[in-house]
Design a protein around this motif. Structure first.
Motif, PDB file in Angstrom:
ATOM      1  N   ARG A   4      -4.961  10.599  -8.901  1.00 16.17           N
ATOM      2  CA  ARG A   4      -4.135  11.790  -9.030  1.00 16.17           C
ATOM      3  C   ARG A   4      -4.050  12.126 -10.505  1.00 16.17           C
ATOM      4  N   VAL A   5      -4.317  13.386 -10.802  1.00 16.75           N
ATOM      5  CA  VAL A   5      -4.296  13.832 -12.194  1.00 16.75           C
ATOM      6  C   VAL A   5      -2.895  14.334 -12.538  1.00 16.75           C
ATOM      7  N   TYR A   6      -2.376  13.888 -13.663  1.00 10.46           N
ATOM      8  CA  TYR A   6      -1.040  14.320 -14.092  1.00 10.46           C
ATOM      9  C   TYR A   6      -1.100  15.361 -15.196  1.00 10.46           C
ATOM     10  N   HIS A   7      -2.210  15.336 -15.935  1.00 12.22           N
ATOM     11  CA  HIS A   7      -2.321  16.301 -17.028  1.00 12.22           C
ATOM     12  C   HIS A   7      -3.797  16.472 -17.363  1.00 12.22           C
ATOM     13  N   GLY A   8      -4.195  17.705 -17.664  1.00 18.59           N
ATOM     14  CA  GLY A   8      -5.554  17.957 -18.131  1.00 18.59           C
ATOM     15  C   GLY A   8      -6.573  18.024 -17.000  1.00 18.59           C
TER      16      GLY A   8
ATOM     17  N   GLU B 185       0.838  -1.202   0.000  1.00 17.63           N
ATOM     18  CA  GLU B 185       0.000   0.000   0.000  1.00 17.63           C
ATOM     19  C   GLU B 185       0.880   1.263   0.000  1.00 17.63           C
ATOM     20  N   VAL B 186       1.986   1.190   0.726  1.00 13.89           N
ATOM     21  CA  VAL B 186       2.920   2.319   0.745  1.00 13.89           C
ATOM     22  C   VAL B 186       3.551   2.470  -0.636  1.00 13.89           C
ATOM     23  N   ASP B 187       4.037   1.357  -1.181  1.00 12.70           N
ATOM     24  CA  ASP B 187       4.678   1.404  -2.504  1.00 12.70           C
ATOM     25  C   ASP B 187       3.732   1.969  -3.554  1.00 12.70           C
ATOM     26  N   ARG B 188       2.465   1.577  -3.423  1.00  7.01           N
ATOM     27  CA  ARG B 188       1.472   1.970  -4.394  1.00  7.01           C
ATOM     28  C   ARG B 188       1.228   3.469  -4.372  1.00  7.01           C
ATOM     29  N   CYS B 189       1.379   4.065  -3.185  1.00  9.53           N
ATOM     30  CA  CYS B 189       1.156   5.511  -3.076  1.00  9.53           C
ATOM     31  C   CYS B 189       2.351   6.305  -3.591  1.00  9.53           C
ATOM     32  N   MET B 190       3.524   5.682  -3.570  1.00 12.66           N
ATOM     33  CA  MET B 190       4.742   6.433  -3.894  1.00 12.66           C
ATOM     34  C   MET B 190       4.667   7.192  -5.223  1.00 12.66           C
ATOM     35  N   PRO B 191       4.250   6.527  -6.312  1.00 13.16           N
ATOM     36  CA  PRO B 191       4.303   7.248  -7.587  1.00 13.16           C
ATOM     37  C   PRO B 191       3.438   8.509  -7.623  1.00 13.16           C
ATOM     38  N   ILE B 192       2.462   8.608  -6.745  1.00 15.46           N
ATOM     39  CA  ILE B 192       1.615   9.798  -6.823  1.00 15.46           C
ATOM     40  C   ILE B 192       2.117  10.922  -5.916  1.00 15.46           C
ATOM     41  N   LEU B 193       3.151  10.639  -5.139  1.00 13.89           N
ATOM     42  CA  LEU B 193       3.660  11.665  -4.231  1.00 13.89           C
ATOM     43  C   LEU B 193       4.708  12.530  -4.925  1.00 13.89           C
ATOM     44  N   ASP B 194       4.694  13.804  -4.569  1.00 13.80           N
ATOM     45  CA  ASP B 194       5.756  14.677  -5.060  1.00 13.80           C
ATOM     46  C   ASP B 194       6.833  14.854  -4.005  1.00 13.80           C
TER      47      ASP B 194
ATOM     48  N   HIS C  77      -3.940   8.631 -12.508  1.00 12.82           N
ATOM     49  CA  HIS C  77      -3.579   7.315 -11.966  1.00 12.82           C
ATOM     50  C   HIS C  77      -4.515   6.993 -10.802  1.00 12.82           C
ATOM     51  N   VAL C  78      -5.111   5.794 -10.833  1.00 17.10           N
ATOM     52  CA  VAL C  78      -5.971   5.382  -9.723  1.00 17.10           C
ATOM     53  C   VAL C  78      -5.060   4.745  -8.678  1.00 17.10           C
ATOM     54  N   PHE C  79      -4.900   5.396  -7.537  1.00 16.40           N
ATOM     55  CA  PHE C  79      -3.949   4.836  -6.572  1.00 16.40           C
ATOM     56  C   PHE C  79      -4.648   4.124  -5.430  1.00 16.40           C
ATOM     57  N   LYS C  80      -5.974   4.178  -5.436  1.00 13.18           N
ATOM     58  CA  LYS C  80      -6.664   3.509  -4.348  1.00 13.18           C
ATOM     59  C   LYS C  80      -8.136   3.353  -4.700  1.00 13.18           C
ATOM     60  N   VAL C  81      -8.688   2.198  -4.390  1.00 12.18           N
ATOM     61  CA  VAL C  81     -10.121   1.986  -4.574  1.00 12.18           C
ATOM     62  C   VAL C  81     -10.669   1.484  -3.249  1.00 12.18           C
ATOM     63  N   VAL C  82     -11.725   2.116  -2.784  1.00 17.02           N
ATOM     64  CA  VAL C  82     -12.250   1.730  -1.477  1.00 17.02           C
ATOM     65  C   VAL C  82     -13.767   1.678  -1.521  1.00 17.02           C
TER      66      VAL C  82
ATOM     67  N   LEU D 154     -17.366   4.303 -10.454  1.00 12.54           N
ATOM     68  CA  LEU D 154     -16.658   3.744 -11.605  1.00 12.54           C
ATOM     69  C   LEU D 154     -16.861   2.232 -11.520  1.00 12.54           C
ATOM     70  N   LYS D 155     -17.207   1.641 -12.651  1.00 11.33           N
ATOM     71  CA  LYS D 155     -17.592   0.223 -12.620  1.00 11.33           C
ATOM     72  C   LYS D 155     -16.396  -0.717 -12.584  1.00 11.33           C
ATOM     73  N   SER D 156     -15.303  -0.306 -13.248  1.00 14.47           N
ATOM     74  CA  SER D 156     -14.247  -1.304 -13.395  1.00 14.47           C
ATOM     75  C   SER D 156     -12.908  -0.886 -12.813  1.00 14.47           C
ATOM     76  N   ALA D 157     -12.721   0.400 -12.517  1.00  8.91           N
ATOM     77  CA  ALA D 157     -11.376   0.850 -12.135  1.00  8.91           C
ATOM     78  C   ALA D 157     -10.862   0.120 -10.900  1.00  8.91           C
ATOM     79  N   ARG D 158      -9.626  -0.342 -11.017  1.00  6.14           N
ATOM     80  CA  ARG D 158      -8.990  -1.009  -9.897  1.00  6.14           C
ATOM     81  C   ARG D 158      -7.788  -0.183  -9.484  1.00  6.14           C
ATOM     82  N   THR D 159      -7.296  -0.455  -8.294  1.00  6.47           N
ATOM     83  CA  THR D 159      -6.106   0.232  -7.845  1.00  6.47           C
ATOM     84  C   THR D 159      -4.975  -0.033  -8.837  1.00  6.47           C
ATOM     85  N   GLY D 160      -4.296   1.012  -9.247  1.00  6.67           N
ATOM     86  CA  GLY D 160      -3.173   0.849 -10.174  1.00  6.67           C
ATOM     87  C   GLY D 160      -3.528   1.130 -11.627  1.00  6.67           C
ATOM     88  N   ASP D 161      -4.810   1.358 -11.938  1.00  6.78           N
ATOM     89  CA  ASP D 161      -5.213   1.594 -13.321  1.00  6.78           C
ATOM     90  C   ASP D 161      -4.903   3.034 -13.768  1.00  6.78           C
ATOM     91  N   THR D 162      -4.870   3.209 -15.081  1.00 11.64           N
ATOM     92  CA  THR D 162      -4.650   4.534 -15.662  1.00 11.64           C
ATOM     93  C   THR D 162      -5.922   4.969 -16.383  1.00 11.64           C
TER      94      THR D 162
END
Ligand code: GDP
Ligand code: MG
Length: 870
Positions: free
Chosen positions: A399-403, A142-151, A382-387, A450-458
């Motif tokens: 987390r939105v990276y562009h647009g 869970e920690v690793d998964r959050c890393m890419p979205i952190l600045d 990037h979908v970093f968490k689904v709950v 969202l019907k299908s988004a899973r943690t880690g999806d783009t």
């Protein structure tokens, strides 16, 4: 004696200004702001340069949740001081989290700093999105998964325990994602706390130069506050409400001349360290004749940490439970950590190719009916968490990276290959959610329904793509943000539902659980109806089970729940020859045919991060196996009659399914290199005959055939999960524990550390130092630089702790029990419930830390015992 009086004045606008007057202490005090409970938090969209997406990372119990709570309080976001010990914090809001006093799900919280009422005219508050990550190693994914979205990240240390195992782990995770960091040495109010030792361990174990921006302000044995090294003044805190007083250097000089000398030394040493590595500050030093302006120092620190390589790390001090040091830490987040605009280009993959967001946006496409060219994608997140939220149903954090995404955005999920639209977009702040109209670059928020988004999806939107349609413009439909791989499961529970209805209900809940947390996996044995739920460890599975019962309302009595058991896996002991399979059965009434050839080879060890960069072009790593696909071009042609990326994906999916159950124990197969050859001349029979389903099944059948042959040749071995063990225990129990670990548990002892070994000269190798080449493409360069860059612990400046000179104050308490630390490894199976066993050896005076240590081959008596089901 100190005499304190408080005068309170109300300022225009309603905020309160308190003036503290201290008598006899001869301290000149300035006016202090007592926080005002205004509802100044606003939901207007912040400018991207004023956003800080920050993670708080640390070992369990270092004080992440407490510090987060104090930050929320100081920012005016909450009105009460939550306390983990009373189970009333804002971030740990799941019942299970409150009960156990640990953070299970990283919660996203947004607040502003400084509060508007404290901002000087013309300065806007900055928006901090804070992710409070779990500290227990079972939730490390869970920690690793959050890393890419952190600045940026704040790493918290317990000032008594210093750098701990999980601190090293999260530090190296942050390293892999190149996240600029700050360090906060917390709990300095506690008996036995040592700022000195903590900072020394930062240098030796985290291998970063500590830049002391603060030193603790102890008055004898009491922590009063902190000294701001850069601005050369003291900060004293009211431990009940955290209000902060600035105390001038002159007053400190009058009251405590030694402290004044120390603060001057600290500034000088800070400037020295900075100027060895930053030319600009050297120039400032010469220009100002040594009297470098504070603003120059701060800019230099920011420059030195911005690349995320953590060669230097600013260090702050405090005790968040006592409200000491929280506001300056928030200032530091705003001052030193980057906004989304300051980060390097986002790394993406497109099919099997590596690219970056900048490269994608630089491409131009022309849509039908338009004259101008434009970027191929309009927005990406990037979908970093689904709950599964009790009020909102499935919520996907992104987390939105562009647009910009809004409620009518037709979003393409490049993993599930589906378009979908959100029902609401929410601004999330712990358990409060507010609906917002859109979410744009740099922001973090949640979408509902969202019907299908899973943690880690783009999720992607394309220009002009508002309507229906099932296809994304090629090749951008395969664009993905790099997400960490899901590590292999190490433990499982079997569940045997009594009725079909009970099974259906469970399967539905398990699917939701898996969408929330990809490190939870489940499967069903169609013959017996048994369900298997696997995960990362005992606590992880206990929490999953608890969530099934309490959150998903599964009746406990509707099934037989097995004990938590270790998940074994299977591996190859020798290569197998090529096995060709031709799949020609009917799939969903569709006649078809496809073939492929597979050969398997054992890998020496589990493929780690280090393979990823090198692998991207030709192979993928999934579930501990490496898969290669080769598609030879036909002799008489230079083109293929199909989309090779699509076929490659279908073959890989089939092979993964084939590796999911091994021939020996029905356990997953790992450490295998799989070569799949798909020859268009012999394996492909045209678009209408060789459908995706047939190609996938051909790969599945070929892998199964190869594994079966290996089993017949007795070349399939069993792997069992191992764990690193760190036991901190009284010296007198040390021998008994070591003996037990080795003789009775099949483990090994690698090192025994005594407190006297922990002095500054010793450089201890952490468990998880970032591996070579681990940073992907630019890894080579990075590693070279890192190898050249050495922290010399003997040159690290850190002030003495007060009780080093005032021995009598703390001496007697410290001398009661001599502790030591035993480090080794053991089979995970033997370490389940080991805490209870240790209790009988130490009378409860121990701590046990387990950290996954990969898989090892089961041989000899352990293998025989397994075969016999013992
Ligand atoms: P987390 O596991 O990192 O989230 O840590 P918590 O915030 O849950 O804190 C763990 C324990 O340490 C709790 O009992 C806190 O009350 C205590 N704690 C946190 N910060 C401090 C501090 O600054 N001083 C002292 N003495 N105790 C603290
Ligand atoms: Mg916590």
């Amino acid at each position: 004696m100190l005499a304190v009086s408080l005068r309170c004045v109300t300022r225009p606008g309603g905020s309160k200004l308190a003036i503290l007057v201290l008598k006899n202490a001869q301290l000149t005090l300035q006016a202090v702001q007592v926080r005002a409970y205004s509802s100044e938090y606003s939901h207007h969209e912040a400018r991207v340069e004023s956003i800080r997406n920050i993670g708080i990372i640390a070992h369990v119990d270092a004080g992440k949740t407490t510090t987060t709570e104090r930050m929320l309080f100081q920012s005016g976001r909450t009105r009460h001081l939550g306390n983990v010990d009373h189970g009333n914090t804002t971030t740990d809001f799941l019942p299970m989290e409150r009960e156990r006093g640990i953070t299970i799900q990283s919660a996203a919280i947004t607040f502003q700093w400084p509060p508007k009422s404290l901002c000087p005219p013309g300065i806007e508050p900055q928006t901090i999105n804070l992710i409070d990550t779990p500290g227990h190693q079972d939730f490390r994914y869970e920690v690793d998964r959050c890393m890419p979205i952190l600045d940026g990240a704040v790493c918290i240390l317990d000032g008594v325990k210093g750098v701990e195992t999980h601190t090293e782990r999260v530090w190296s995770s942050a390293h892999l994602s190149r996240i600029p960091r700050l360090l906060f040495v917390n709990k300095l109010d506690r008996d036995g706390a040592s700022f000195r030792r903590s900072v020394q361990e930062v240098a030796t174990r985290l291998k970063t130069w500590p830049l002391l921006c603060q030193i603790p302000w102890w008055n004898k044995d009491d922590l009063w506050g902190v000294i701001d090294v850069i601005h050369q003044h003291g900060l004293r805190f009211n431990t009940t409400n955290g209000s902060m007083n600035v105390v001038s250097k002159d007053s400190i000089a009058r009251d405590n001349p030694a402290l004044k000398d120390e603060m001057e030394t600290a500034r000088l040493r800070l400037i020295e360290t900075l100027s060895e590595h930053d030319d600009q500050i050297m120039e400032d030093f010469l220009e100002h004749e040594g009297n470098v302006p504070s603003s120059s120092i701060k800019r230099a620190i920011r420059r030195l940490i911005m690349d995320g390589r953590a060669r230097f790390t600013p260090v702050f001090a405090g005790a968040s439970l006592r409200n000491i040091g929280v506001q300056p830490l928030l200032d530091a987040i705003v001052d030193y950590l980057p906004s989304p605009l300051d980060r390097p280009p986002l790394e993406l993959t497109m099919g099997m190719k590596a690219t970056t967001l900048t490269q994608v946006l630089e491409q131009r496409i022309k849509r039908k009916g338009t004259h101008h060219s434009e970027a191929p994608i309009a927005a990406i997140a990037h979908v970093f968490k689904v709950v599964n939220d009790p009020r909102h149903g499935m919520m996907s954090w992104l987390r939105v990276y562009h647009g910009t995404f809004n409620r009518s955005s037709n979003m393409w999920n490049s993993n599930t290959h589906m378009f979908e639209k959100p029902q609401h977009i929410l601004h999330v702040s712990a358990k409060d959610h507010h609906s917002i109209a859109h979410l744009s670059t740099g922001h973090i928020g949640a979408m509902t329904n969202l019907k299908s988004a899973r943690t880690g999806d783009t999720l992607i939107t394309f220009p002009g793509h508002h309507g229906g349609g099932n296809h994304a413009p090629e090749p951008f439909g395969n664009l993905r943000i790099k997400a960490p791989d899901t590590p292999p499961a190490v433990a499982f529970i079997s569940i045997e539902p009594y009725t079909r209805t009970a099974s259906e209900k469970l399967e539905e809940a398990l699917s939701k659980l898996e969408r929330e947390d990809p490190s939870i996996r489940w499967s069903k044995n169609e013959k017996t109806g048994q369900l298997i739920l696997s995960g990362m460890g005992e606590l992880h599975l206990e929490i999953a089970q608890d969530r099934l019962w309490n959150h998903y309302k599964i009746d406990r009595d509707s099934a037989v729940w097995g004990d938590i058991e270790v998940e074994y896996s299977e591996c190859l002991l020798a290569p197998t020859g090529p096995h060709r399979a031709l799949y020609d059965r009917t799939i969903r009434d569709k006649q078809g045919r496809a073939g492929c050839t597979v050969s398997l080879e054992p890998l020496e060890a589990d493929p780690g991060h280090e393979h990823q960069g090198a692998l991207l072009e030709s192979a993928v790593e999934r579930e501990g196996n490496i898969l290669h696909v080769s598609i030879p071009l036909p002799e008489d042609s230079t083109t293929l009659p199909f989309d090779p990326d699509l076929v490659r994906q279908q073959l890989i999916n089939g092979a993964i399914a084939g590796l999911a159950r091994g021939p020996r124990r029905n356990a997953p197969v790992r450490r295998c290199r799989v070569h799949i050859t798909f020859d268009p001349a012999t394996d492909y029979f045209g678009e209408s005959v060789s459908t995706g389903g047939h190609i996938t099944n051909a790969a599945l059948a070929a892998v199964k055939a190869a594994l079966k042959a290996a089993h017949e040749n007795k070349t399939v071995g069993i792997l069992e999960p191992f764990t690193r063990v760190q036991i901190h225990c009284p010296e007198e129990a040390g021998n008994a524990i070591q003996h037990d670990l080795v003789a009775a548990r099949g483990g090994q002892v690698e090192e025994v550390r005594r407190p006297e070994d922990m002095d500054r000269s010793q450089v201890i190798q952490p468990f998880n130092t970032p591996s070579k080449g681990s940073s992907g493409e630019d890894g080579e360069q990075g590693v070279e630089e890192e190898e050249e860059f050495k922290v010399d612990p003997s040159k690290v400046y850190v002030p003495p702790d007060p009780y080093e000179s005032v021995d009598s104050l703390r001496g007697p308490k410290k001398a009661v029990v001599r502790m030591l630390t035993i480090i080794g490894k053991a089979p995970l199976k033997e370490m389940m419930k080991y805490d209870g066993h240790l209790r009988s050896l130490t009378g409860g005076r121990h701590t046990l830390v387990l950290d996954p240590a990969g898989f090892e081959l089961v041989v000899g008596p352990r293998e025989r015992a397994l075969e016999e089901g013992r």
